[in-house]
Enzyme design. Structure first.
Site, PDB file in Angstrom:
ATOM      1  N   TRP A  27     -28.000 -12.682   1.716  1.00  0.00           N
ATOM      2  CA  TRP A  27     -28.330 -11.588   0.702  1.00  0.00           C
ATOM      3  C   TRP A  27     -27.329 -11.739  -0.367  1.00  0.00           C
ATOM      4  O   TRP A  27     -25.929 -12.117   0.017  1.00  0.00           O
ATOM      5  CB  TRP A  27     -27.907 -10.196   1.290  1.00  0.00           C
ATOM      6  CG  TRP A  27     -28.034  -9.147   0.303  1.00  0.00           C
ATOM      7  CD1 TRP A  27     -29.052  -8.798  -0.339  1.00  0.00           C
ATOM      8  CD2 TRP A  27     -26.695  -8.534  -0.199  1.00  0.00           C
ATOM      9  NE1 TRP A  27     -28.767  -7.751  -1.247  1.00  0.00           N
ATOM     10  CE2 TRP A  27     -27.356  -7.556  -1.331  1.00  0.00           C
ATOM     11  CE3 TRP A  27     -25.613  -8.545  -0.283  1.00  0.00           C
ATOM     12  CZ2 TRP A  27     -26.411  -6.708  -2.108  1.00  0.00           C
ATOM     13  CZ3 TRP A  27     -24.597  -7.819  -0.907  1.00  0.00           C
ATOM     14  CH2 TRP A  27     -25.276  -7.051  -1.800  1.00  0.00           C
ATOM     15  N   LYS A  68     -33.844  -6.638  -2.208  1.00  0.00           N
ATOM     16  CA  LYS A  68     -33.509  -5.342  -2.390  1.00  0.00           C
ATOM     17  C   LYS A  68     -34.122  -5.065  -3.607  1.00  0.00           C
ATOM     18  O   LYS A  68     -34.517  -5.787  -4.332  1.00  0.00           O
ATOM     19  CB  LYS A  68     -31.952  -5.427  -2.416  1.00  0.00           C
ATOM     20  CG  LYS A  68     -31.077  -4.282  -2.435  1.00  0.00           C
ATOM     21  CD  LYS A  68     -29.734  -4.457  -2.299  1.00  0.00           C
ATOM     22  CE  LYS A  68     -28.836  -3.143  -2.412  1.00  0.00           C
ATOM     23  NZ  LYS A  68     -27.378  -3.212  -2.008  1.00  0.00           N
ATOM     24  N   HIS A 123     -32.934  -5.272   9.003  1.00  0.00           N
ATOM     25  CA  HIS A 123     -31.583  -4.684   9.036  1.00  0.00           C
ATOM     26  C   HIS A 123     -31.865  -3.207   9.150  1.00  0.00           C
ATOM     27  O   HIS A 123     -32.445  -2.639   8.234  1.00  0.00           O
ATOM     28  CB  HIS A 123     -30.944  -4.814   7.645  1.00  0.00           C
ATOM     29  CG  HIS A 123     -30.334  -6.203   7.709  1.00  0.00           C
ATOM     30  ND1 HIS A 123     -29.269  -6.486   6.560  1.00  0.00           N
ATOM     31  CD2 HIS A 123     -29.971  -7.039   8.637  1.00  0.00           C
ATOM     32  CE1 HIS A 123     -28.667  -7.624   6.956  1.00  0.00           C
ATOM     33  NE2 HIS A 123     -29.037  -8.117   8.201  1.00  0.00           N
ATOM     34  N   ASP A 161     -29.575   3.683  -0.856  1.00  0.00           N
ATOM     35  CA  ASP A 161     -29.418   2.840   0.150  1.00  0.00           C
ATOM     36  C   ASP A 161     -27.790   3.176   0.715  1.00  0.00           C
ATOM     37  O   ASP A 161     -27.157   2.313   0.560  1.00  0.00           O
ATOM     38  CB  ASP A 161     -29.435   1.321  -0.567  1.00  0.00           C
ATOM     39  CG  ASP A 161     -29.196   0.494   0.513  1.00  0.00           C
ATOM     40  OD1 ASP A 161     -29.195   0.605   1.862  1.00  0.00           O
ATOM     41  OD2 ASP A 161     -28.816  -0.983   0.097  1.00  0.00           O
ATOM     42  N   ASP A 207     -26.469   3.414   3.516  1.00  0.00           N
ATOM     43  CA  ASP A 207     -26.284   2.820   4.862  1.00  0.00           C
ATOM     44  C   ASP A 207     -25.748   3.762   5.840  1.00  0.00           C
ATOM     45  O   ASP A 207     -24.311   3.681   6.547  1.00  0.00           O
ATOM     46  CB  ASP A 207     -25.406   1.647   4.619  1.00  0.00           C
ATOM     47  CG  ASP A 207     -25.915   0.349   4.048  1.00  0.00           C
ATOM     48  OD1 ASP A 207     -26.892  -0.160   4.858  1.00  0.00           O
ATOM     49  OD2 ASP A 207     -25.791   0.134   2.782  1.00  0.00           O
TER      50      ASP A 207
HETATM   51  C1  RNT Z   1     -26.517  -4.839   1.281  1.00  0.00           C
HETATM   52  C2  RNT Z   1     -27.102  -5.570   2.339  1.00  0.00           C
HETATM   53  C3  RNT Z   1     -26.501  -6.520   2.929  1.00  0.00           C
HETATM   54  C4  RNT Z   1     -25.176  -6.038   3.390  1.00  0.00           C
HETATM   55  C5  RNT Z   1     -24.276  -6.773   4.371  1.00  0.00           C
HETATM   56  C6  RNT Z   1     -22.952  -6.159   4.380  1.00  0.00           C
HETATM   57  O1  RNT Z   1     -27.363  -4.099   0.652  1.00  0.00           O
HETATM   58  O2  RNT Z   1     -27.963  -4.912   2.999  1.00  0.00           O
HETATM   59  O3  RNT Z   1     -27.073  -6.820   4.390  1.00  0.00           O
HETATM   60  O4  RNT Z   1     -25.387  -4.651   3.898  1.00  0.00           O
HETATM   61  O5  RNT Z   1     -24.499  -8.071   4.282  1.00  0.00           O
HETATM   62 ZN    ZN Z   2     -28.733  -5.399   4.874  1.00  0.00          ZN
END
Ligand code: RNT
Ligand code: ZN
Length: 422
Positions: free
Chosen positions: A188, A231, A289, A297, A299
């Site tokens: 990524w 993304k 993921h 996004d 997380d």
């Molecule tokens: C970022 C991606 C990626 C990261 C990690 C830390 O938007 O989701 O996967 O979260 O590599």
């Molecule tokens: Zn990710």
């Protein structure tokens, strides 16, 4: 709840599921065979061990300052082990390249890292009998400070990141070989632009060429598998993302790579679950993921919500479990980090458990007969079936805490270990 109560509840649940033709004992055997790759970066807010003060960048943001984050590889490994001890089944660890361990007085930049620098991680994983996955770290580095890496217009910067990704694939292959289970090495990159670009084509063509170089060396798929993660946008890259979903989807189809789908990387009304069967019609395997975006996004720790259940259901209903590598990707620094891992891991496994308990054949038969009325009625009925009793039984079988008892362990660990980290 006593063991006897858990047993009794399980027996009742087993009968009820048997009424739908579902064998709960077989479900628990299947569940035990599904590894979830737990991401190391929840343990230290995506910090890594190269330079503890480096800014994260890359459009990533971690909020919160809950005390006790892991400061060293040994602390992080101990925390990971703690979380694993609270989660039923055998799983995997997903590591980022920035969690490198250099010998004292010796360090190299990211373009020159080697399997040797991950020896402690590999030996540790071997001692636990688990597999590992891996990721190049194309952010939190001076050469990524202007927001471009593999698609950088400067040949030297591009070369640096190409060499980093090549090094990571070699490390991934060494890991997979040493651990006897293929490492998924996932790329990524943050590359993108805050405002409307005048040239969308240039960076994408450079990225394509860079990836071709990165993937030039081939590895035994029993050791290393490559994934690419697209993304929609990031903070500071709102208008243009070089590695978009379409870009990587096309790249993966043409070059036989795994597509990595991050649940936070699409417009909020898009369903990751719906993408699985579309993509697996054209590529061999995918990486997930699993994450939870709240408005963006963000997380967040994954919750047991409809989004998560629909992902698990898609994998079981479509028969995709053996072509899907399930990884988690969230980071919350506002709560106890070991609890964050535990909640997320338990939710992922619990969602798989619930999905495996569905009478899929029955649902699909109703659909084939065109009886959508009964399909809806059954889907609704399933929502209140006693899956909790099956889940509790699974925790007992795997010798991990039942219900919220894992919180006792987390609290104790917080008092004994985390609170001493200052
Ligand atoms: C970022 C991606 C990626 C990261 C990690 C830390 O938007 O989701 O996967 O979260 O590599
Ligand atoms: Zn990710």
């Amino acid at each position: 709840m006593s063991d006897k109560q858990i047993e009794t509840a399980y027996r009742i649940a087993r009968e009820r599921y048997a009424g739908w033709g579902v064998d709960t004992d077989a479900v628990l055997r299947k569940l035990a065979a599904i590894p979830v790759s737990m991401h190391c970066w929840q343990g230290d807010d995506v910090g890594g061990f190269e330079n503890p003060d480096a800014a994260l960048g890359g459009g990533l943001a971690v909020t919160g300052d809950y005390p006790g984050k892991a400061r060293t590889p040994d602390e992080l490994r101990a925390d990971v082990e703690k979380a694993f001890s609270l989660v039923p089944g055998k799983h995997r660890l997903n590591l980022h390249a920035s969690y490198v361990e250099f010998p004292a007085g010796w360090r190299v930049d990211r373009d020159a890292i080697e399997p040797e620098h991950f020896r402690s991680w590999i030996d540790w994983a071997k001692s636990l009998g688990i597999g590992m996955d891996f990721n190049p770290t194309c952010f939190a580095h001076p050469k990524a400070a202007d927001g471009f890496t593999l698609s950088h217009r400067d040949e030297g910067v591009r070369r640096f990141w190409i060499d980093h990704c090549k090094a990571c694939r070699r490390i991934g292959a060494a890991m997979g070989q040493a651990l006897g289970s293929a490492t998924v090495t996932n790329i990524w990159i943050p590359d993108g632009m805050k405002d409307t670009p005048a040239d969308r084509r240039g960076p994408r063509e450079r990225l394509k060429r860079a990836l071709d170089e990165v993937f030039a060396e081939s590895f035994d798929p029993r050791h290393n598998l490559d994934a690419v993660e697209g993304k929609l946008f990031g903070i500071g890259a709102e208008s243009y993302t070089v590695g978009s979903h379409e870009f990587y989807l096309a790249y993966a189809v043409r070059n036989d790579k795994l597509v990595c789908l991050d649940a936070g990387h699409y417009h909020p009304t898009e369903s990751l679950a719906d993408k699985v069967s579309a993509i697996l019609a054209f590529v061999g395997e995918i990486l997930l993921h699993v994450s939870r975006g709240v408005r963006w996004d963000s997380d967040h720790v994954i919750a047991l919500n409809d989004d998560l259940l629909s992902i698990a259901q898609e994998l079981t209903r479509g028969g995709y479990l053996d072509r899907t590598h399930i990884g988690l990707d969230f980071f919350d620094a506002s709560i106890n980090r070991i609890a964050a891992w535990t909640i997320g891991m338990r939710n992922m496994i619990r969602a798989l458990c619930i999905a495996l308990l569905d009478p899929v054949e029955k649902l699909q038969a109703l659909e084939a007969e065109g009886d959508y009325t009964a399909r809806l009625a059954l889907m609704e009925e399933l929502k209140t079936m006693p899956f909790a009793a099956v889940w509790d039984r699974y925790c007992v079988l795997k010798d991990v805490p039942v219900g919220m008892n894992w919180m006792i362990e987390v609290k104790k660990h917080e008092d004994d270990v985390l609170s001493r980290r200052r």
